[in-house]
Write a protein that holds these residues in place. Structure first.
Motif, PDB file in Angstrom:
ATOM      1  N   MET A  41       0.755  -1.045   0.211  1.00 50.94           N
ATOM      2  CA  MET A  41      -0.213   0.049  -0.075  1.00 50.94           C
ATOM      3  C   MET A  41       0.992   1.258  -0.132  1.00 50.94           C
ATOM      4  O   MET A  41       0.668   2.281  -0.586  1.00 50.94           O
ATOM      5  CB  MET A  41      -0.985  -0.125   1.413  1.00 50.94           C
ATOM      6  CG  MET A  41      -1.966  -1.107   1.405  1.00 50.94           C
ATOM      7  SD  MET A  41      -3.131  -1.020  -0.007  1.00 50.94           S
ATOM      8  CE  MET A  41      -4.248   0.617   0.638  1.00 50.94           C
ATOM      9  N   GLU A  45       1.228   4.367  -3.079  1.00 45.36           N
ATOM     10  CA  GLU A  45       1.362   5.751  -2.772  1.00 45.36           C
ATOM     11  C   GLU A  45       2.757   6.378  -3.618  1.00 45.36           C
ATOM     12  O   GLU A  45       2.654   7.544  -3.975  1.00 45.36           O
ATOM     13  CB  GLU A  45       1.212   5.959  -1.251  1.00 45.36           C
ATOM     14  CG  GLU A  45       1.025   7.472  -1.097  1.00 45.36           C
ATOM     15  CD  GLU A  45       0.557   7.695   0.464  1.00 45.36           C
ATOM     16  OE1 GLU A  45       1.401   8.875   0.963  1.00 45.36           O
ATOM     17  OE2 GLU A  45      -0.096   7.074   0.887  1.00 45.36           O
ATOM     18  N   LYS A  50      -3.270   5.284  -6.601  1.00 45.63           N
ATOM     19  CA  LYS A  50      -4.112   4.871  -5.747  1.00 45.63           C
ATOM     20  C   LYS A  50      -4.441   3.446  -5.765  1.00 45.63           C
ATOM     21  O   LYS A  50      -4.499   2.766  -6.884  1.00 45.63           O
ATOM     22  CB  LYS A  50      -5.125   5.765  -5.689  1.00 45.63           C
ATOM     23  CG  LYS A  50      -5.060   7.100  -5.523  1.00 45.63           C
ATOM     24  CD  LYS A  50      -6.217   7.881  -5.655  1.00 45.63           C
ATOM     25  CE  LYS A  50      -5.922   9.561  -5.236  1.00 45.63           C
ATOM     26  NZ  LYS A  50      -7.135  10.191  -5.515  1.00 45.63           N
ATOM     27  N   PRO A  51      -4.842   2.650  -4.809  1.00 45.40           N
ATOM     28  CA  PRO A  51      -5.223   1.277  -4.948  1.00 45.40           C
ATOM     29  C   PRO A  51      -6.471   1.258  -5.778  1.00 45.40           C
ATOM     30  O   PRO A  51      -7.421   1.945  -5.542  1.00 45.40           O
ATOM     31  CB  PRO A  51      -5.422   0.829  -3.421  1.00 45.40           C
ATOM     32  CG  PRO A  51      -4.798   1.738  -2.560  1.00 45.40           C
ATOM     33  CD  PRO A  51      -4.826   3.196  -3.513  1.00 45.40           C
ATOM     34  N   VAL A  87      -3.644  -1.074  -9.299  1.00 44.09           N
ATOM     35  CA  VAL A  87      -3.298   0.499  -9.065  1.00 44.09           C
ATOM     36  C   VAL A  87      -4.363   1.307 -10.043  1.00 44.09           C
ATOM     37  O   VAL A  87      -4.639   1.059 -11.299  1.00 44.09           O
ATOM     38  CB  VAL A  87      -1.847   0.770  -9.332  1.00 44.09           C
ATOM     39  CG1 VAL A  87      -1.029   0.061  -8.407  1.00 44.09           C
ATOM     40  CG2 VAL A  87      -1.393   0.826 -10.517  1.00 44.09           C
ATOM     41  N   SER A  88      -4.671   2.704  -9.507  1.00 44.00           N
ATOM     42  CA  SER A  88      -5.346   3.670 -10.253  1.00 44.00           C
ATOM     43  C   SER A  88      -4.460   5.048 -10.458  1.00 44.00           C
ATOM     44  O   SER A  88      -3.933   5.165  -9.497  1.00 44.00           O
ATOM     45  CB  SER A  88      -6.560   3.964  -9.554  1.00 44.00           C
ATOM     46  OG  SER A  88      -7.343   4.989 -10.115  1.00 44.00           O
ATOM     47  N   TYR A  89      -4.328   5.236 -11.788  1.00 47.21           N
ATOM     48  CA  TYR A  89      -3.675   6.435 -12.080  1.00 47.21           C
ATOM     49  C   TYR A  89      -4.527   7.165 -12.983  1.00 47.21           C
ATOM     50  O   TYR A  89      -4.865   7.114 -14.014  1.00 47.21           O
ATOM     51  CB  TYR A  89      -2.502   5.922 -12.845  1.00 47.21           C
ATOM     52  CG  TYR A  89      -1.506   7.101 -13.194  1.00 47.21           C
ATOM     53  CD1 TYR A  89      -0.597   7.838 -12.329  1.00 47.21           C
ATOM     54  CD2 TYR A  89      -1.556   7.674 -14.735  1.00 47.21           C
ATOM     55  CE1 TYR A  89       0.151   8.741 -12.746  1.00 47.21           C
ATOM     56  CE2 TYR A  89      -0.736   8.441 -14.835  1.00 47.21           C
ATOM     57  CZ  TYR A  89       0.137   9.370 -14.123  1.00 47.21           C
ATOM     58  OH  TYR A  89       0.940  10.446 -14.586  1.00 47.21           O
TER      59      TYR A  89
END
Length: 152
Positions: A41, A45, A50-51, A87-89
């Motif tokens: 986690m 970051e 973000k997860p 992951v979110s980008y």
């Protein structure tokens, strides 16, 4: 799909790969499940993402999507471990997984799966029939780790 949106997906995939490699390096005999999750986690970051979902580690016969009870910790020993990272980008999702054989008993199977994925990736192109992807996956796995079925 506009150019920036596509670039965000490419970047999300790259970041997920970085986090997956980091997470894989943490999964060793004696490591704590919860500590590994917490470090993953933090890494998500650190890379500026973000997860997309909580990192998940499934063990042995559980294929995926396992989360322990809130007060439970697991110490890795001889398990087959599946790490799933998302992951979110910028709203784009990168999702990937890896299998680690801490027992040493299934290394050939893990190698076969990884080789099959690479073989499939090498032939994928627009318009390729899905059956061609299945054929190369089958051929790769059979050549590395043939499975023998017994009929009773």
């Amino acid at each position: 799909m506009n150019k920036q949106y596509k670039q965000d997906f490419v970047q999300a995939g790259k970041l997920a790969g970085i986090v997956r490699a980091y997470g894989k390096s943490l999964i060793v005999k004696g490591a704590s499940y919860n500590e590994v999750i917490n470090k993953i986690m933090q890494k998500i970051e650190e890379v500026g993402a973000k997860p997309a979902f909580p990192p998940q580690i499934a063990l042995d016969d559980i294929a995926a999507h396992f989360l322990p009870q809130p007060d439970q910790d697991i110490i890795f020993s001889e398990q087959v471990v599946k790490l799933d990272i998302g992951v979110s980008y910028n709203g784009a999702i990168g999702d990937c997984a890896v299998t680690i054989d801490l027992s040493g008993k299934f290394e050939k199977l893990v190698q076969a799966a990884e080789s099959a994925l690479l073989a499939a990736e090498s032939i994928i192109k627009v318009g390729l029939p899905i059956r061609e992807i299945g054929k190369i996956i089958d051929k790769t796995i059979v050549n590395i780790a043939p499975i023998k079925f017994s009929h009773k």
